[in-house]
Design an enzyme around this catalytic site. Sequence first.
Site, PDB file in Angstrom:
ATOM      1  N   GLU A  49       7.721  13.463  11.956  1.00 16.44           N
ATOM      2  CA  GLU A  49       8.159  14.540  12.977  1.00 16.44           C
ATOM      3  C   GLU A  49       8.863  15.565  12.517  1.00 16.44           C
ATOM      4  OE1 GLU A  49      10.702  11.958  15.323  1.00 16.44           O
ATOM      5  OE2 GLU A  49       9.281  10.464  15.761  1.00 16.44           O
ATOM      6  N   ASP A  60      20.503  15.448  20.469  1.00 17.44           N
ATOM      7  CA  ASP A  60      20.862  15.463  18.856  1.00 17.44           C
ATOM      8  C   ASP A  60      22.371  15.442  18.676  1.00 17.44           C
ATOM      9  OD1 ASP A  60      18.175  15.181  17.935  1.00 17.44           O
ATOM     10  OD2 ASP A  60      18.025  17.303  18.923  1.00 17.44           O
ATOM     11  N   TYR A 174       8.288   6.040  21.911  1.00 14.44           N
ATOM     12  CA  TYR A 174       9.325   6.233  21.133  1.00 14.44           C
ATOM     13  C   TYR A 174      10.773   5.420  21.695  1.00 14.44           C
ATOM     14  CZ  TYR A 174      12.763   8.695  17.966  1.00 14.44           C
ATOM     15  OH  TYR A 174      14.033   9.093  17.274  1.00 14.44           O
TER      16      TYR A 174
END
Length: 268
Positions: A49, A60, A174
Amino acid sequence: MSRLSTAFDAAREQGRAALVTFVTAGDPSRDATIEILDALVAGGADVIELGMPFTDPMADGPAIQAANLRSLGAGTRTADVLAIAGEFRNRHPEVPLVLMGYANTMTRPDPAKFAAMAENAGVDGIICVDIPPEEADTLAPFGEYGLDVIRLATPTTDAARLPAVLSGASGFVYYVSVAGITGLQQAAQASIEDAVAKLKAATDLPIAVGFGVRTPEQAAAIGRVADGVVVGSAIVDLVGKHGPDAPAHVRAYIQSLSAALAAPKEVA
């Protein structure tokens, strides 16, 4: 078959989970990113990725936030990310490459134009963190250009919403194993096992588990139940610590994870 399908199938045939790795494009520089990507492949990464730097990466944690700032500070732009992807594809024709980012980096000025450029660069799929399934039409051009649209499932994705999450998903699913930002915590193994079992009952797509995976032992434990193990912040930390010298450290770290996933599974 797509490169992603081939990679997951190959790992399954070898009796292990696929190793999915993440780095931020342009961190600490364009040239260093190219060397780091090579190091990931040399270390045994099955899927890569490539993060698109963005000023407000809301999902994040501190490590990837800092990487985004370093990359943007170095002048990285979308054209640079796509150029890195294109060079990677020329050197590694069989290794799947996924762009991971936010809507502002993937849909402006136009999703179809970006999808065409990504396909031309040899990208295999995209993960757009902040576009929910209810707005999936925004990402329709990516599928039209043959790119996999990888969906995110989380611990808060209940049975009522899961069909919407999986609708139109391709490549792999995911599973974000913690309800929080990247890198700061890891979910309990039991909760991961339960979640993977529910997802496997709902889709034939491979299930890759990420968020908080750092050690070979953690990767091996998740790899016993999932089709893929995603490692990102730990790699980004190495890049932040070692800068231009990161490739050798990244390669050694990836080798340790790859070896753990390939080790014979214990018989109960």
